[in-house]
Design a protein around this motif. Structure first.
Motif: not given
Length: 284
Positions: A13, A19, A23, A26, A30, A49-51
């Motif tokens: 992380t 930033n 990708y 993330i 998910k 931050k990234f839902n």
């Protein structure tokens, strides 16, 4: 072939700049079922931050062994789990080693993702050789133990990397200066990737004086990158050459080198290489 267990994903992380998350990281966060986290608040902030909505399992140095069993049980039930640290790459001076080791014992697949790491970032920007290096973690807080470690590493030829804390940096630099000498190069990287990032490169003596006089702000996470010990080759003096010339007329080159090294306290391999080179030159 039917999948037997879930997987353990090791996910780096950001160490400061949000930033710097990849990708792939993330996307993986998910998809997995649970997140084993060293710092609940930091992880939740990143997920928001990234839902990303996931169940978080507490995983720090005080409960690592206990919660490893819980995580292994979930993976055996075909659940995929991500391991994240407070910041940066998990298991590097952070909890996770025991969990990874247990995964291999239980035949569970471990999948590491590349990403942020303050050690590698500092090394890449240090201006100090990076082909060979060793990471020593934090120096001991007590002066006696700290100096003992530094004395052991004084003649290490590889580049040395340490973590250091703001309240100890001045004392550590003072000890490093006394043991390593004033001319060795050092890079002090502070708060890498953050807005107030600072990377200073100079001799140990010069940077110690800047910290001592408070010209640099001593706060935040600090990485020290120190140049390794340079082996000085002893020159072959006229006196040594005279001894070599005298002995080689009666002895083999190997015996000449050995005997001369004992007389003049110089490495026999240096002398032997010199004799071979001279012999080749004389015969050409």
């Amino acid at each position: 072939m039917k999948k037997k267990f879930g997987n353990l994903f090791i996910i780096p992380t950001p160490i400061g700049n949000i930033n710097d998350i990849t990708y792939r990281a993330i996307k993986t966060l998910k998809k997995i079922d649970y997140i084993a986290s060293e710092n609940y608040k930091n992880t939740l902030k990143l997920l928001n931050k990234f839902n990303i909505k996931k169940s978080i399992i507490s995983f720090h140095q005080h409960n690592e062994i206990k919660n490893t069993k819980k995580i292994i049980k979930k993976i055996k039930k075909k659940k995929n789990i991500a391991l994240v640290s407070d910041a940066g790459t998990p298991t590097i001076n952070d909890p996770g080693y025991f969990l990874v080791k247990e995964c291999y014992i239980k035949k569970i697949k471990v999948i590491p993702l590349p990403g942020a790491c303050s050690i590698i970032s500092a090394l890449s920007a240090s201006g100090i050789p990076s082909n060979k290096f060793c990471f020593e973690g934090f120096l001991p807080s007590k002066k006696i133990k700290r100096c003992k470690i530094l004395k052991k590493l004084k003649y290490e030829t590889r580049t040395l990397i340490f973590f250091e804390s703001p309240h100890r940096i001045k004392n550590s630099l003072k000890n490093i200066l006394k043991i390593f000498g004033k001319n060795r190069k050092i890079t002090i990287a502070r708060e890498i990737t953050k807005f107030w990032e600072s990377i200073k490169h100079n001799t140990i003596y010069n940077l110690f004086n800047k910290y001592k006089n408070n010209l640099l702000i001593c706060k935040g996470e600090i990485v020290l990158v120190i140049e390794g010990h340079k082996i000085k080759k002893k020159k072959i003096s006229k006196k040594i050459k005279k001894t070599l010339n005298f002995l080689k007329s009666e002895l083999s080159l190997k015996k000449t080198a050995i005997l001369t090294s004992k007389i003049h306290k110089i490495n026999k391999n240096i002398l032997y290489k010199y004799l071979i080179k001279k012999q080749n030159h004389d015969t050409n």
